[in-house]
Design an enzyme around this catalytic site. Sequence first.
Site, PDB file in Angstrom:
ATOM      1  N   TYR A 141       0.821  -1.213   0.000  1.00 11.09           N
ATOM      2  CA  TYR A 141       0.000   0.000   0.000  1.00 11.09           C
ATOM      3  C   TYR A 141       0.857   1.267   0.000  1.00 11.09           C
ATOM      4  O   TYR A 141       0.361   2.354  -0.270  1.00 11.09           O
ATOM      5  CB  TYR A 141      -0.957   0.029   1.205  1.00 11.09           C
ATOM      6  N   LYS A 191       3.382 -15.602   1.657  1.00 10.71           N
ATOM      7  CA  LYS A 191       3.249 -16.317   0.381  1.00 10.71           C
ATOM      8  C   LYS A 191       4.682 -16.624  -0.068  1.00 10.71           C
ATOM      9  O   LYS A 191       5.130 -16.252  -1.144  1.00 10.71           O
ATOM     10  CB  LYS A 191       2.494 -15.407  -0.621  1.00 10.71           C
ATOM     11  N   ASP A 223      -3.274 -18.177   1.004  1.00  4.63           N
ATOM     12  CA  ASP A 223      -4.454 -18.814   0.409  1.00  4.63           C
ATOM     13  C   ASP A 223      -4.997 -19.896   1.342  1.00  4.63           C
ATOM     14  O   ASP A 223      -6.207 -20.018   1.566  1.00  4.63           O
ATOM     15  CB  ASP A 223      -4.144 -19.377  -0.988  1.00  4.63           C
ATOM     16  N   ASP A 247      -5.362  -6.947   5.648  1.00  2.87           N
ATOM     17  CA  ASP A 247      -6.573  -6.210   5.291  1.00  2.87           C
ATOM     18  C   ASP A 247      -7.677  -7.206   4.927  1.00  2.87           C
ATOM     19  O   ASP A 247      -8.813  -7.125   5.416  1.00  2.87           O
ATOM     20  CB  ASP A 247      -6.226  -5.311   4.082  1.00  2.87           C
ATOM     21  N   ASP A 251     -11.009  -8.886   7.549  1.00  4.37           N
ATOM     22  CA  ASP A 251     -12.429  -8.776   7.210  1.00  4.37           C
ATOM     23  C   ASP A 251     -13.107 -10.149   7.192  1.00  4.37           C
ATOM     24  O   ASP A 251     -14.255 -10.285   7.612  1.00  4.37           O
ATOM     25  CB  ASP A 251     -12.620  -8.090   5.846  1.00  4.37           C
TER      26      ASP A 251
END
Length: 361
Positions: A141, A191, A223, A247, A251
């Site tokens: 980001y 990852k 994943d 992020d 959620d």
Amino acid sequence: MASKKILVLPGDGIGAELMPHALQVMRAAVGDQADIEYEEHDFGGIAIDKYGTSMRNETLEKARSADAVLLGAVGGPKWDDLPVDQKPEKGLLGLRSGLECYANLRPAMTFAPLANASSLKHDLVSGLDILIVRELVGGIYFGEPRGVEVENNVRVGRNTLVYDETEISRIAKTAFQLAQKRNGKVCSVDKANVLEVTQLWRDVVIETHADYPDVELSHMYVDNAAMQLVRQPKQFDVIVTGNMFGDILSDVAAMLTGSLGMLPSASLNDRNQGIYEPVHGTAPDIAGLNIANPLAMILSMAMMLRFSLGLEQAADEVEAAVNKVLGQGLRTRDIHQDDPQNSTRLVSTDEMSAAVIDSLG
Ligand code: NAD
């Protein structure tokens, strides 16, 4: 008696509506365990209207000298058409970076009486208590270079995922220290099979772990972590991960618990100063109607008592009181469901908050 200073930023919409409730619960829970001094500043849309900026310099100065910042929420339709760099959210980002709050803590905790509100089966989520620790000020980001350019007559979009080892080790330390106060397990999500930067993430997390032998460390690819969160969420205690993975996973974890009106959050720096705010926004559709759920705001205040003010016992009491009122069947509209047995009661914001105070200690 311990003396603490907090900066209170109610903000806009239901942020401003719910803040007085959180402060009342705080005063009742803390009693004479500490002397909490607080100063209230306009922040977000209301500050734009009064001062032409979402965060004044003196607000940031006050935040820097406080033990913690308690924040409602900012924004609303009135300010939606402003340019991005003049919107209420600009103040939020400025506050987080101004205080160097790099660790975002999002608990996903199921209150037993609400286990049926989750989209997952009751037995998968009842008793769930996960803490997601997300790196907040680095990663993709913020990485450079970034942007969209035309190269050889073709538009090319680019963002950069970059972490240095100091950014990784400080967030890993935060996660290990939090796990020491919980169930002693950290799962680091990366990852590393595809992205070199996350192989570095894994290496540095392992090196940092050497100082925390009492904490059990595991690793998971992102994943698989997304899958495991909905398959068997209770296997996790603390999850630590980078900005973008955090992020998304926070959620997912949040929805395991049922409602936006129940979710608190904290963003901490390495001096244990924090910004404490509910996950929800200003809810312009229900603001001012005395129907918003005050519990996310109240639980954010409880996190502040625990993490920045050292008032663990008062924090426990607030969380127990929330559990108790839910157990008594009190529900604001967002968590109220069809109830053929009549075991729940629809209540207003004021009633919910007063019931929490009555249930303390
Ligand atoms: P929102 O979280 O404000 O509302 C989403 C939905 O959830 C709405 O239907 C709302 O009524 C409901 N809801 C939210 N909190 C609730 C509560 N405590 N009790 C009962 N119902 C609740 O998100 P949105 O509608 O996307 O955004 C509204 C405004 O809030 C926008 O201006 C947005 O930019 C801002 N926002 C601010 C923050 C923040 O300050 N951190 C976060 C998210 C959104």
